[in-house]
Design a protein around this motif. Structure first.
Motif: not given
Length: 409
Positions: A292-293, A383
């Motif tokens: 993820r990213s 994140d």
């Protein structure tokens, strides 16, 4: 479905399938549970009828049901098609849906919630019952673990034709299975002992030594015929099978040892079964690492104190941890189990608490002297962490939601 099934059963299953399709089409879920519920409502004997003329293996216990059932399914597929509730829907509705989805499969491997095991076993008369472990779980739904042990003991005694494959290192499991006429004892080890310091038969002290336990009343560890030793399993013939699993941790090796014993009873040689188990890399998204990213996120599931013991052991010590906790119906509304988990093992790590009940978890971590910060949304918590690896641990509904939100989860 077999032509021998009565019209009522065929009609009820058709109605269940239609309901499941509507549920999936509306984005309300996979449909297995509601489809099975409709079928049972229309024909209460549908489960018994769908289980006829199959070799049925049931898997139950507090932890490891989905993993062990997946392992057994993979092993028995060496023989023929297997009906399985691989989505984890382990109450009667989900069990029926699994049988209805594979009407011609000669084998069925079904994980069953321990609360419903007596009723399901009465309907299906299993050839083999795998009993993994028993420990405290959702008190508001399941109740006290000793009551569960007594109910399983009675169910096992009423099925003398069923082979019981049981972990002899678990005191409560042994108590439940001792009356079986066909026990297969597996030394799979145990790491959680918080519910078995007192004997389930007499309340006396259970004395524990290396590779043995006993109570003064006579309840004691049986002599195993299958023995887990590190990454090896010793079979009744004295041969050793190398597991070499791609799933991490002692708990999965214990699950594999029990799966090998059960598969052997059905007719799959241990080395054949072990080779097939090595092809399993994740269980419904658990243990999978996704991108993820800027992060590599490993997804882990932990639902109760015993499960947390195993999960905390396999977390990478240098990797930040996001812990997400919900308390929806499927999780259990009672979060008192948080205080039985040794979260002190997380000291010195970068820890983020998340989920609907992150505040409850934060209080527990404060008492455990674990530095942390809060972000209710677990994806936002990922994140916000520095680039690199992330260990994400969630309980049931939090995990299910994450698998649906994270690409590749």
């Amino acid at each position: 479905m077999s032509v021998r099934s009565p019209l009522r059963t065929r009609a009820s299953v058709a109605a269940g399938r239609a309901t499941a399709w509507l549920s999936r089409s509306a984005g309300l879920g996979r449909g297995g549970v509601i489809g099975g519920r409709v079928a049972l409502a229309l024909d209460p004997r549908a489960l018994r009828r769908l289980g006829q003329e199959r070799t049925v293996v049931l898997v139950t216990g507090t932890n490891g049901k989905t993993t062990t059932a997946r392992m057994l399914t993979r092993a028995l597929e060496a023989l023929a098609e297997v009906a399985a509730n691989s989505d984890g829907a382990n109450m009667p509705d989900g069990v029926l849906a699994a049988l209805a989805a594979s009407p011609e499969a000669p084998y069925a491997v079904l994980e069953v919630d321990e609360t419903y095991l007596p009723w399901v076993a009465e309907q299906l008369t299993p050839a083999v019952l795998v009993l993994l472990n028993l420990s405290r779980d959702q008190l508001d739904r399941v109740g006290e673990v000793r009551a569960t042990e007594r109910e399983l003991r009675a169910a096992i005694a009423s099925h003398p034709e069923t082979t019981i494959v049981a972990n002899c290192d678990d005191v409560l499991v042994t108590s439940a299975a001792t009356g079986a006429k066909r026990p297969v004892w597996v030394a799979a080890g145990r790491r959680w002992t918080g519910d078995s310091t007192a004997c389930p038969r007499c309340d006396g002290l259970v004395e524990t030594a290396k590779d043995h336990w006993r109570c003064a009343c006579g309840l004691a560890r049986p002599e195993p015929t299958w023995i887990l030793d590190g990454d090896l399993v010793r079979t009744p013939g004295g041969r050793h099978v190398d597991l070499d699993l791609r799933l991490p941790g002692d708990a999965n090796r214990a699950n594999a040892a029990l799966a090998l014993a059960a598969a052997h009873r059905v007719g799959v040689p241990p080395h054949t079964a072990a080779a097939r188990l090595r092809t399993i890399t994740d269980i419904g998204g658990r243990y999978r690492t996704i991108r993820r990213s800027r992060h590599h996120v490993r997804l882990m599931l932990a639902k109760n104190p015993a499960g947390w013991v195993e999960t905390l052991r396999v977390l990478d010590e240098d990797t930040p941890v996001v812990v997400a906790v919900n308390a929806q119906e499927a999780d259990g509304r009672d979060l008192s189990w948080l205080w039985d988990v040794h979260f002190e093992r997380l000291r010195g790590r970068q820890v983020v608490v998340a989920g609907e009940r992150g505040a409850d978890l934060a209080v527990r971590l404060c008492y455990a002297e674990v530095a942390h910060w809060a972000e209710p949304d677990p994806v936002a918590a990922i994140d916000a962490l520095p680039p690199g690896g992330v260990e994400l641990v969630a309980n049931y509904t939090a995990f299910r939601e994450l698998v649906g939100r994270l690409p590749g989860g």
